[in-house]
Design a protein around this motif. Structure first.
Motif, mmCIF file in Angstrom:
data_model
loop_
_atom_site.group_PDB
_atom_site.id
_atom_site.type_symbol
_atom_site.label_atom_id
_atom_site.label_comp_id
_atom_site.label_asym_id
_atom_site.label_seq_id
_atom_site.Cartn_x
_atom_site.Cartn_y
_atom_site.Cartn_z
ATOM 1 N N LEU A 17 -4.086 14.355 2.092
ATOM 2 C CA LEU A 17 -4.515 13.084 1.123
ATOM 3 C C LEU A 17 -3.237 12.432 1.458
ATOM 4 C CD1 LEU A 17 -3.343 13.382 -2.446
ATOM 5 C CD2 LEU A 17 -2.034 12.137 -1.176
ATOM 6 N N GLY A 18 -1.849 13.117 2.862
ATOM 7 C CA GLY A 18 -0.876 11.304 2.875
ATOM 8 C C GLY A 18 -1.529 11.189 4.163
ATOM 9 N N ARG A 19 -2.568 11.623 5.083
ATOM 10 C CA ARG A 19 -2.970 10.497 5.917
ATOM 11 C C ARG A 19 -4.178 9.565 5.014
ATOM 12 N NH1 ARG A 19 -7.611 10.170 8.720
ATOM 13 N NH2 ARG A 19 -8.817 11.460 6.922
ATOM 14 N N ILE A 20 -5.191 10.139 4.366
ATOM 15 C CA ILE A 20 -5.364 9.159 4.002
ATOM 16 C C ILE A 20 -5.310 7.853 3.280
ATOM 17 C CG2 ILE A 20 -7.112 8.741 2.833
ATOM 18 C CD1 ILE A 20 -8.571 11.683 3.150
ATOM 19 N N ALA A 21 -3.798 8.266 2.541
ATOM 20 C CA ALA A 21 -3.637 7.117 2.021
ATOM 21 C C ALA A 21 -2.613 6.156 2.780
ATOM 22 C CB ALA A 21 -2.180 7.904 1.012
ATOM 23 N N SER A 44 -6.471 4.064 3.927
ATOM 24 C CA SER A 44 -6.257 2.975 2.403
ATOM 25 C C SER A 44 -7.403 2.418 2.604
ATOM 26 C CB SER A 44 -5.484 2.407 2.314
ATOM 27 O OG SER A 44 -4.838 1.386 3.429
ATOM 28 N N ASP A 45 -8.276 1.866 3.162
ATOM 29 C CA ASP A 45 -9.117 1.041 3.729
ATOM 30 C C ASP A 45 -10.411 2.076 3.203
ATOM 31 O OD1 ASP A 45 -9.262 2.873 6.195
ATOM 32 O OD2 ASP A 45 -11.212 1.635 6.772
ATOM 33 N N THR A 46 -10.754 3.393 3.152
ATOM 34 C CA THR A 46 -11.456 4.225 2.138
ATOM 35 C C THR A 46 -11.502 4.018 0.823
ATOM 36 O OG1 THR A 46 -10.938 5.978 2.907
ATOM 37 C CG2 THR A 46 -11.996 5.670 4.833
ATOM 38 N N PRO A 100 -10.907 3.299 -3.441
ATOM 39 C CA PRO A 100 -11.476 1.966 -4.014
ATOM 40 C C PRO A 100 -10.990 0.576 -3.589
ATOM 41 C CG PRO A 100 -11.394 4.053 -5.350
ATOM 42 C CD PRO A 100 -10.534 4.328 -3.984
ATOM 43 N N ALA A 101 -11.382 -0.435 -3.749
ATOM 44 C CA ALA A 101 -10.937 -1.690 -3.672
ATOM 45 C C ALA A 101 -9.818 -1.964 -4.829
ATOM 46 C CB ALA A 101 -12.177 -3.482 -3.505
ATOM 47 N N GLY A 102 -8.877 -2.199 -4.602
ATOM 48 C CA GLY A 102 -7.989 -2.929 -5.700
ATOM 49 C C GLY A 102 -7.222 -1.201 -5.975
ATOM 50 N N PHE A 103 -7.584 -0.575 -5.852
ATOM 51 C CA PHE A 103 -6.174 0.105 -5.073
ATOM 52 C C PHE A 103 -5.789 0.922 -4.127
ATOM 53 C CE2 PHE A 103 -5.241 4.998 -5.127
ATOM 54 C CZ PHE A 103 -4.818 5.388 -5.946
ATOM 55 N N THR A 104 -4.451 0.667 -4.720
ATOM 56 C CA THR A 104 -2.953 1.250 -3.915
ATOM 57 C C THR A 104 -2.316 2.080 -3.854
ATOM 58 O OG1 THR A 104 -2.867 -1.289 -3.751
ATOM 59 C CG2 THR A 104 -1.048 -0.038 -2.927
ATOM 60 N N PRO A 105 -2.333 2.831 -3.126
ATOM 61 C CA PRO A 105 -1.140 4.339 -3.254
ATOM 62 C C PRO A 105 0.098 3.771 -3.088
ATOM 63 C CG PRO A 105 -2.867 4.489 -1.301
ATOM 64 C CD PRO A 105 -2.586 2.891 -1.124
ATOM 65 N N GLU A 106 0.630 4.423 -3.945
ATOM 66 C CA GLU A 106 2.259 4.671 -4.424
ATOM 67 C C GLU A 106 2.719 6.081 -4.187
ATOM 68 O OE1 GLU A 106 3.409 1.547 -5.409
ATOM 69 O OE2 GLU A 106 2.228 -0.006 -5.362
ATOM 70 N N LEU A 107 3.133 6.010 -3.410
ATOM 71 C CA LEU A 107 3.694 7.424 -2.683
ATOM 72 C C LEU A 107 5.530 7.604 -2.860
ATOM 73 C CD1 LEU A 107 0.451 8.835 -0.951
ATOM 74 C CD2 LEU A 107 1.164 8.859 -2.912
ATOM 75 N N MET A 108 5.992 6.627 -3.381
ATOM 76 C CA MET A 108 7.586 6.327 -3.716
ATOM 77 C C MET A 108 7.802 5.819 -4.390
ATOM 78 S SD MET A 108 10.103 4.962 -0.168
ATOM 79 C CE MET A 108 11.905 5.315 -0.344
ATOM 80 N N VAL A 109 9.328 6.866 -5.419
ATOM 81 C CA VAL A 109 9.001 5.890 -6.914
ATOM 82 C C VAL A 109 10.407 6.338 -6.759
ATOM 83 C CG1 VAL A 109 5.966 6.794 -7.566
ATOM 84 C CG2 VAL A 109 9.034 8.653 -7.985
#
Length: 399
Positions: free
Chosen positions: A216-220, A224-226, A228-237
């Motif tokens: 999951l981390g590798r893809i995110a 991230s081009d893989t 959906p369009a408009g989706f941005t991973p937010e993995l720091m909160v």
């Protein structure tokens, strides 16, 4: 010689009942939930009080003078902004935590509450691992660097677990939700059908492994081009927490000391010490027990050993560790601990503070035990540290 009411009984009759909370103390302070009655019951059983009293009576007939002393403790912890804020002091009562999922599937925790030996880093690793759903070995904690950690009050007033830990929990829960949103985008499933367990995204229903966090981390982070369009991973909160429901969240407990006093030399021998502590939800039994033991030893040091001595010119006579007495392992008794847990409802974690209550209760328990031992002589000592000279003076052996 027995004078007046039994010291255990007088406490049992006068504490606020466990079913009377929330309550307001005589000073007007608000008390959310305490457990004096349950703590006293557990202590009585822990120390086998009736048998101990019988032993004391039998030994007095043989000229051996032992005493039992108690101290019931309430200690303020998890202070709100009302502590320093009302006086204008710029000391933050809130704390923040940032949690980040790294590309390799590890979790980094950045928190402003530093490690002073009380075990906060271990607690934060534990909380983060549980909140996110990763193995504790995958969690790295960074504290003490105010350039990178969220702004907060830091380490003071028994607030490490209750305030800093709550911020870590809230950030961990938010990070887990964000991870599951990324997993849902990758797997093309609803986030509610997914769960995170032991470094893996799994089916929430049957637990089937669906996606390792490392993948999951590798893809995110790198593909991230893989997504959906408009989706941005937010993995720091980042999340912050400040206790607001009460000015303080109080912890409580009771301690007992068993000592033997030599009336000819004034020497006090510590035989045993017991403590029952209610610090809300216990997150790590080993850490809280050893923190309590260390605090009790510190309190015993104040009761029997530690004293600043000055000459007539005001110069300190014992300003080094060769002359200044501190408690050492050879003088300390076995310390037996137990817990009652009444979690605070002011936070999800339910944790209250622990360490200071150990120091607060020990001196009074030791002093009361000494006075119980010398009661047959009609003697009383109050000035601490209680040295052999002070005891002999109270006993009328020296001027």
């Amino acid at each position: 010689q027995k004078i007046g009411m039994d010291p255990f009984e007088i406490r049992a009759r006068n504490v606020i009942r466990d079913d009377a909370y929330p309550a307001t103390g005589a000073s007007g302070i608000k008390l959310e939930v305490l457990s004096h009655e349950a703590s006293l019951r557990k202590l009585r059983e822990l120390m086998n009080y009736d048998a101990l009293r019988a032993e004391q009576t039998a030994l007095r007939k043989q000229g051996v003078h032992r005493g039992i002393g108690f101290a019931v403790v309430i200690e303020l912890t998890n202070p709100s902004a009302a502590f320093y804020g009302v006086g204008g002091a710029r000391i933050a009562s809130q704390d923040g935590a940032t949690l980040r999922l790294d590309p390799e599937g590890d979790v980094t925790v950045l928190v402003g509450v530093g490690e002073q030996g009380q075990g906060t880093e271990g607690i934060y690793r534990q909380i983060a691992a549980d909140a996110v759903g990763v193995d504790i070995a995958k969690v790295k904690v960074i504290t003490g660097d105010t350039d990178v950690t969220p702004y907060g009050g830091g380490t003071w007033a028994s607030r490490g677990a209750g305030i800093g830990g709550e911020a870590v929990l809230l950030a961990g829960q938010a990070l887990r939700e964000n991870i599951l949103k990324v997993a849902a985008a990758i797997l093309q499933r609803e986030p509610g059908t997914l769960a995170l367990r032991r470094d893996r995204v799994v089916d929430a229903g049957d637990g089937q492994e669906l996606l390792p966090l490392q993948e999951l981390g590798r893809i995110a982070y790198f593909r991230s081009d893989t997504l959906p369009a408009g989706f941005t991973p937010e993995l720091m909160v980042t999340r912050h927490y400040a206790q607001r429901d009460y000015p303080f969240i109080f912890t409580n407990g009771v301690q007992a000391s068993y000592v033997e006093v030599d009336p000819d030399t004034g020497f006090v021998k510590l035989l045993k010490h017991w403590a029952v502590e209610d610090c809300g939800r216990v997150l790590n039994p080993m850490l809280v027990d050893e923190q309590m033991r260390g605090a009790i030893v510190q309190g015993i040091g104040g009761a029997l050993f530690e004293e600043c001595l000055y000459d007539e010119a005001g110069l300190m006579l014992n300003a080094n560790m060769a002359d200044y007495l501190v408690p050492m392992s050879a003088e300390m008794p076995d310390i037996e601990l137990a817990h009652v847990m009444t979690p605070t409802r002011s936070s999800k974690l339910g944790a209250k503070g622990a360490g200071e209550a150990g120091t607060a209760g020990a001196p009074a328990a030791v002093m009361n035990a000494i006075n119980d031992a010398i009661a047959p002589f009609g003697a009383v000592v109050h000035s601490q540290p209680i040295t052999p000279q002070k005891l002999l003076r109270a006993l009328g052996k020296v001027a």
